[in-house]
Design a protein around this motif. Structure first.
Motif, PDB file in Angstrom:
ATOM      1  N   TRP A 116      -4.316  77.541  12.828  1.00 54.75           N
ATOM      2  CA  TRP A 116      -3.731  78.040  11.596  1.00 54.75           C
ATOM      3  C   TRP A 116      -2.921  76.875  11.187  1.00 54.75           C
ATOM      4  CZ3 TRP A 116      -0.626  79.481   7.864  1.00 54.75           C
ATOM      5  CH2 TRP A 116      -0.918  80.697   7.244  1.00 54.75           C
ATOM      6  N   GLU A 117      -2.109  76.137  12.013  1.00 51.55           N
ATOM      7  CA  GLU A 117      -1.240  74.951  11.556  1.00 51.55           C
ATOM      8  C   GLU A 117      -1.726  73.898  10.701  1.00 51.55           C
ATOM      9  OE1 GLU A 117       2.496  72.488  13.298  1.00 51.55           O
ATOM     10  OE2 GLU A 117       0.983  73.494  14.821  1.00 51.55           O
ATOM     11  N   GLU A 118      -3.340  73.711  11.239  1.00 46.28           N
ATOM     12  CA  GLU A 118      -3.868  72.561  10.646  1.00 46.28           C
ATOM     13  C   GLU A 118      -4.491  73.080   9.421  1.00 46.28           C
ATOM     14  OE1 GLU A 118      -7.206  71.982  13.514  1.00 46.28           O
ATOM     15  OE2 GLU A 118      -5.745  70.983  15.046  1.00 46.28           O
ATOM     16  N   LEU A 119      -4.911  74.266   9.120  1.00 46.57           N
ATOM     17  CA  LEU A 119      -5.420  74.911   7.954  1.00 46.57           C
ATOM     18  C   LEU A 119      -4.252  74.858   6.780  1.00 46.57           C
ATOM     19  CD1 LEU A 119      -7.608  77.884   9.041  1.00 46.57           C
ATOM     20  CD2 LEU A 119      -8.390  75.598   7.812  1.00 46.57           C
ATOM     21  N   ALA A 120      -3.007  75.117   7.272  1.00 47.32           N
ATOM     22  CA  ALA A 120      -1.808  75.239   6.458  1.00 47.32           C
ATOM     23  C   ALA A 120      -1.383  73.898   5.970  1.00 47.32           C
ATOM     24  CB  ALA A 120      -0.469  75.930   7.216  1.00 47.32           C
ATOM     25  N   ALA A 121      -1.865  72.803   6.997  1.00 52.72           N
ATOM     26  CA  ALA A 121      -1.394  71.334   6.489  1.00 52.72           C
ATOM     27  C   ALA A 121      -2.423  70.961   5.422  1.00 52.72           C
ATOM     28  CB  ALA A 121      -1.381  70.515   7.696  1.00 52.72           C
ATOM     29  N   SER A 122      -3.534  71.330   5.433  1.00 47.21           N
ATOM     30  CA  SER A 122      -4.428  70.717   4.275  1.00 47.21           C
ATOM     31  C   SER A 122      -4.111  71.469   2.997  1.00 47.21           C
ATOM     32  CB  SER A 122      -5.707  71.514   4.957  1.00 47.21           C
ATOM     33  OG  SER A 122      -6.110  72.679   4.876  1.00 47.21           O
ATOM     34  N   THR A 123      -3.124  72.358   2.762  1.00 49.70           N
ATOM     35  CA  THR A 123      -3.038  72.877   1.551  1.00 49.70           C
ATOM     36  C   THR A 123      -1.950  72.092   0.705  1.00 49.70           C
ATOM     37  OG1 THR A 123      -1.146  74.414   2.630  1.00 49.70           O
ATOM     38  CG2 THR A 123      -3.621  75.514   2.503  1.00 49.70           C
ATOM     39  N   PRO A 124      -1.852  72.402  -0.456  1.00 51.10           N
ATOM     40  CA  PRO A 124      -0.817  71.700  -1.304  1.00 51.10           C
ATOM     41  C   PRO A 124       0.499  71.867  -0.787  1.00 51.10           C
ATOM     42  CG  PRO A 124      -2.356  72.719  -2.687  1.00 51.10           C
ATOM     43  CD  PRO A 124      -2.717  73.154  -1.354  1.00 51.10           C
ATOM     44  N   ASP A 125       0.912  73.048  -0.413  1.00 48.64           N
ATOM     45  CA  ASP A 125       2.279  73.132   0.259  1.00 48.64           C
ATOM     46  C   ASP A 125       2.504  73.904   1.437  1.00 48.64           C
ATOM     47  OD1 ASP A 125       4.980  73.914   0.411  1.00 48.64           O
ATOM     48  OD2 ASP A 125       5.264  74.774  -1.501  1.00 48.64           O
TER      49      ASP A 125
END
Length: 270
Positions: A192-201
């Motif tokens: 989940w943390e990795e997926l969030a890090a791949s987003t603009p914000d």
């Protein structure tokens, strides 16, 4: 001591057990007294957990490779003499992508992991589970039932896992084997943390994920682990069920449209 007796002496395989939800499930079964085989293709993560938790054995295994899965089962039975529970947790959620950005090859690879890996391990484990009157727990996802934007391949594979759970439950009931699934919502994991890090914000993404639950937080891997132990050890009259571990994310109305249509606008006929 009561906690450690809930599944004492039982033998459990957990795929994708080296981190995240899988590691939470491994820990919960160890706490219940079970002997746990950690299956993962991440050797470092699996070995680290094996060293940390007495009562576990790490076996390197890629669930998309049938020979790996055959070896996993034969080695488990060789070491422990039986098999009581299989937890099909190995899976992956790709970064957000619109349908036109997906590829047939990428979809096929996700099917191999999220769906066919679950099918293969279950099929090969069934002869042993029938002997022990054991059970299968598949880790599906809430979005397999309610959908998710920019995630067509993932949603399709998880919806299929839930449907397959029900079909297997029907077939295996005659042997005393129960088959259930857990559908988590937002669980705070490294993925989940990795997926969030791949987003603009990333901070906004994490906040959005946190606020999606009426309980006002994300779940923890330990909470999915507790649900798995419950299904394995106490839910003796449950088969073919989908247990939602979601914090209520599926409840109520919410803002779902990215645009609005004026109330006076004509309705387009079908």
């Amino acid at each position: 001591m009561a906690t450690r007796s809930r599944y004492a002496g039982k033998v459990v395989i957990v795929t994708g057990g080296g981190r995240g939800i899988g590691a939470g499930i491994v820990r919960a079964f160890v706490e219940s007294g079970a002997q746990v085989v950690i299956c993962d293709k991440d050797e470092l993560g699996g070995q680290a957990l094996e060293q940390e938790l007495p009562g576990t054995v790490f076996l390197l295994c890629d669930v998309t490779q049938e020979e790996d899965v055959r070896t996993l089962i034969s080695e488990t039975v060789r070491r422990f003499g039986s098999l009581d529970c299989v937890v099909n947790n190995a899976g992956y959620h790709p970064p957000p992508q619109w349908p036109e950005e997906t590829s047939t090859q990428g979809f096929r690879q996700l099917l191999e992991l999220n769906l066919l890996g679950t099918y293969t391990l279950t099929k090969l484990a069934l002869p042993h589970l029938r002997k022990s009157h054991g059970n299968v727990i598949n880790i599906s996802s809430l979005v397999g039932g309610i959908g998710q934007s920019q995630a067509v391949p993932y949603v399709a594979t998880k919806g299929a896992v839930t449907a397959m759970t029900k079909a297997l439950a029907l077939d295996e009931s005659q042997y005393g084997v129960r088959v259930n699934c857990i559908s988590p919502g937002n669980i705070w994991t490294p993925l989940w943390e990795e997926l969030a890090a791949s987003t603009p914000d990333p901070k906004a993404t994490v906040r959005e994920g946190t606020m999606a639950q009426p309980l006002g937080r994300m779940g923890q891997p330990a909470e999915v682990g507790a649900a798995a132990v419950f299904l394995a050890s106490e839910a003796s009259f449950c088969t073919g069920i989908e247990l939602l571990v979601t914090g209520g994310a599926e409840l109520g109305y919410g803002c779902k449209a990215r645009w609005s249509v004026p109330l006076e606008a004509p309705v387009t006929p079908f």
